[in-house]
Design a protein around this motif. Structure first.
Motif, PDB file in Angstrom:
ATOM      1  N   VAL A   9       6.939 -39.079 -11.403  1.00 51.89           N
ATOM      2  CA  VAL A   9       6.530 -38.107 -10.388  1.00 51.89           C
ATOM      3  C   VAL A   9       6.182 -38.891  -9.129  1.00 51.89           C
ATOM      4  CG1 VAL A   9       4.915 -36.268  -9.758  1.00 51.89           C
ATOM      5  CG2 VAL A   9       5.625 -36.539 -12.148  1.00 51.89           C
ATOM      6  N   PHE A  10       6.753 -38.450  -8.005  1.00 48.97           N
ATOM      7  CA  PHE A  10       6.511 -39.055  -6.705  1.00 48.97           C
ATOM      8  C   PHE A  10       6.000 -37.986  -5.760  1.00 48.97           C
ATOM      9  CE2 PHE A  10       9.963 -41.428  -8.676  1.00 48.97           C
ATOM     10  CZ  PHE A  10       9.488 -42.723  -8.598  1.00 48.97           C
ATOM     11  N   ALA A  11       5.192 -38.400  -4.797  1.00 47.59           N
ATOM     12  CA  ALA A  11       4.682 -37.467  -3.790  1.00 47.59           C
ATOM     13  C   ALA A  11       4.678 -38.147  -2.433  1.00 47.59           C
ATOM     14  CB  ALA A  11       3.267 -37.006  -4.152  1.00 47.59           C
ATOM     15  N   LEU A  12       5.047 -37.374  -1.439  1.00 50.03           N
ATOM     16  CA  LEU A  12       5.040 -37.845  -0.061  1.00 50.03           C
ATOM     17  C   LEU A  12       3.647 -37.638   0.510  1.00 50.03           C
ATOM     18  CD1 LEU A  12       6.992 -38.720   2.331  1.00 50.03           C
ATOM     19  CD2 LEU A  12       6.855 -36.314   2.980  1.00 50.03           C
ATOM     20  N   PRO A  13       2.992 -38.696   0.969  1.00 47.34           N
ATOM     21  CA  PRO A  13       1.641 -38.522   1.516  1.00 47.34           C
ATOM     22  C   PRO A  13       1.682 -37.835   2.876  1.00 47.34           C
ATOM     23  CG  PRO A  13       2.376 -40.761   1.892  1.00 47.34           C
ATOM     24  CD  PRO A  13       3.448 -40.085   1.077  1.00 47.34           C
ATOM     25  N   GLY A  14       0.562 -37.243   3.227  1.00 47.52           N
ATOM     26  CA  GLY A  14       0.432 -36.610   4.540  1.00 47.52           C
ATOM     27  C   GLY A  14      -0.951 -36.871   5.101  1.00 47.52           C
ATOM     28  N   ALA A  61       0.960 -39.037  -9.414  1.00 45.78           N
ATOM     29  CA  ALA A  61       2.232 -39.308  -8.746  1.00 45.78           C
ATOM     30  C   ALA A  61       2.128 -40.639  -8.022  1.00 45.78           C
ATOM     31  CB  ALA A  61       2.566 -38.192  -7.752  1.00 45.78           C
ATOM     32  N   ALA A  62       3.260 -41.303  -7.933  1.00 47.90           N
ATOM     33  CA  ALA A  62       3.349 -42.512  -7.118  1.00 47.90           C
ATOM     34  C   ALA A  62       3.671 -42.097  -5.690  1.00 47.90           C
ATOM     35  CB  ALA A  62       4.431 -43.432  -7.663  1.00 47.90           C
ATOM     36  N   MET A  63       3.100 -42.793  -4.748  1.00 50.06           N
ATOM     37  CA  MET A  63       3.363 -42.504  -3.345  1.00 50.06           C
ATOM     38  C   MET A  63       4.781 -42.957  -2.994  1.00 50.06           C
ATOM     39  SD  MET A  63       1.243 -43.661   0.034  1.00 50.06           S
ATOM     40  CE  MET A  63       1.922 -45.294   0.186  1.00 50.06           C
ATOM     41  N   ILE A  64       5.481 -42.113  -2.237  1.00 52.54           N
ATOM     42  CA  ILE A  64       6.817 -42.457  -1.776  1.00 52.54           C
ATOM     43  C   ILE A  64       6.858 -42.287  -0.264  1.00 52.54           C
ATOM     44  CG2 ILE A  64       7.709 -40.126  -2.137  1.00 52.54           C
ATOM     45  CD1 ILE A  64      10.376 -41.405  -2.970  1.00 52.54           C
ATOM     46  N   GLU A  65       7.450 -43.265   0.389  1.00 54.46           N
ATOM     47  CA  GLU A  65       7.626 -43.191   1.839  1.00 54.46           C
ATOM     48  C   GLU A  65       9.099 -43.209   2.219  1.00 54.46           C
ATOM     49  OE1 GLU A  65       3.816 -45.424   3.639  1.00 54.46           O
ATOM     50  OE2 GLU A  65       5.187 -46.702   2.505  1.00 54.46           O
ATOM     51  N   THR A  66       9.911 -43.904   1.429  1.00 53.02           N
ATOM     52  CA  THR A  66      11.339 -44.027   1.716  1.00 53.02           C
ATOM     53  C   THR A  66      12.138 -43.890   0.424  1.00 53.02           C
ATOM     54  OG1 THR A  66      11.441 -46.415   1.341  1.00 53.02           O
ATOM     55  CG2 THR A  66      10.777 -45.690   3.560  1.00 53.02           C
ATOM     56  N   ALA A  67      13.439 -43.804   0.567  1.00 52.98           N
ATOM     57  CA  ALA A  67      14.320 -43.746  -0.594  1.00 52.98           C
ATOM     58  C   ALA A  67      14.213 -45.017  -1.425  1.00 52.98           C
ATOM     59  CB  ALA A  67      15.750 -43.523  -0.153  1.00 52.98           C
TER      60      ALA A  67
END
Length: 169
Positions: free
Chosen positions: A137-142, A161-167
């Motif tokens: 599970v990944f999540a885009l931070p805001g 979830a692991a933080m995701i910023e890019t592909a």
């Protein structure tokens, strides 16, 4: 790829960038989402634009499309992926069906990416199913004061979830 129905410019841009970067780097993925308004629609749209296959998991029978405004997108998805459902030809779009559909999205996917979500909603339910299925599970931070990012930030904060910023992530 799942998220809020009321996507922000930030969510739309990040969804585009991540999916486009996956395609540009030759990553052979199938984008799975729910063909709902917002991030789901953007995920399918960007997959198609990037030449990736996409699967739309519907919360109703195949002979009905909800929302009807996504009929053209559904036809494109049929050419470049699939429309699938767990519901019989007698099932109409009902609120509980959308929650049930989320278990299929999570089950079909090796990883679930939540682009934007408030503190409640279907995207978080999908993330919970994915976690229960031992999927990534990944999540885009805001921003911390952005209500549309509160769910993603919470997933990251509580190690769901692991933080995701890019592909690349």
């Amino acid at each position: 790829v799942v998220g809020t129905r009321k996507a922000t410019t930030y969510g739309i841009e990040c969804c585009h960038r991540i999916i486009n970067d996956l395609a540009d780097n030759g990553v052979n993925v199938v984008i799975v989402s729910g063909l709902a308004y917002g991030i789901d629609y953007q995920a399918h749209l960007n997959a198609l634009k990037s030449g990736l296959k996409t699967v739309a998991v519907l919360a109703h029978r195949l002979h009905t499309l909800y929302p009807a405004a996504h009929r053209k997108m559904a036809l494109e998805i049929e050419k470049n992926g699939a429309l699938i459902t767990d519901f019989t030809s007698k099932e109409n779009p009902e609120r509980n069906n959308f929650l049930k559909r989320n278990r299929i999205i999570a089950g079909l996917s090796d990883a679930t990416l939540v682009i934007e979500s408030g503190m409640t909603g279907g995207a978080l339910i999908t993330a919970d199913f994915a976690g229960a299925y031992n999927r990534d599970v990944f999540a885009l931070p805001g921003r911390i004061n952005d209500t549309k990012s509160a769910g993603c930030n919470g997933l990251i904060k509580h190690n769901k979830a692991a933080m995701i910023e890019t592909a690349r992530d």
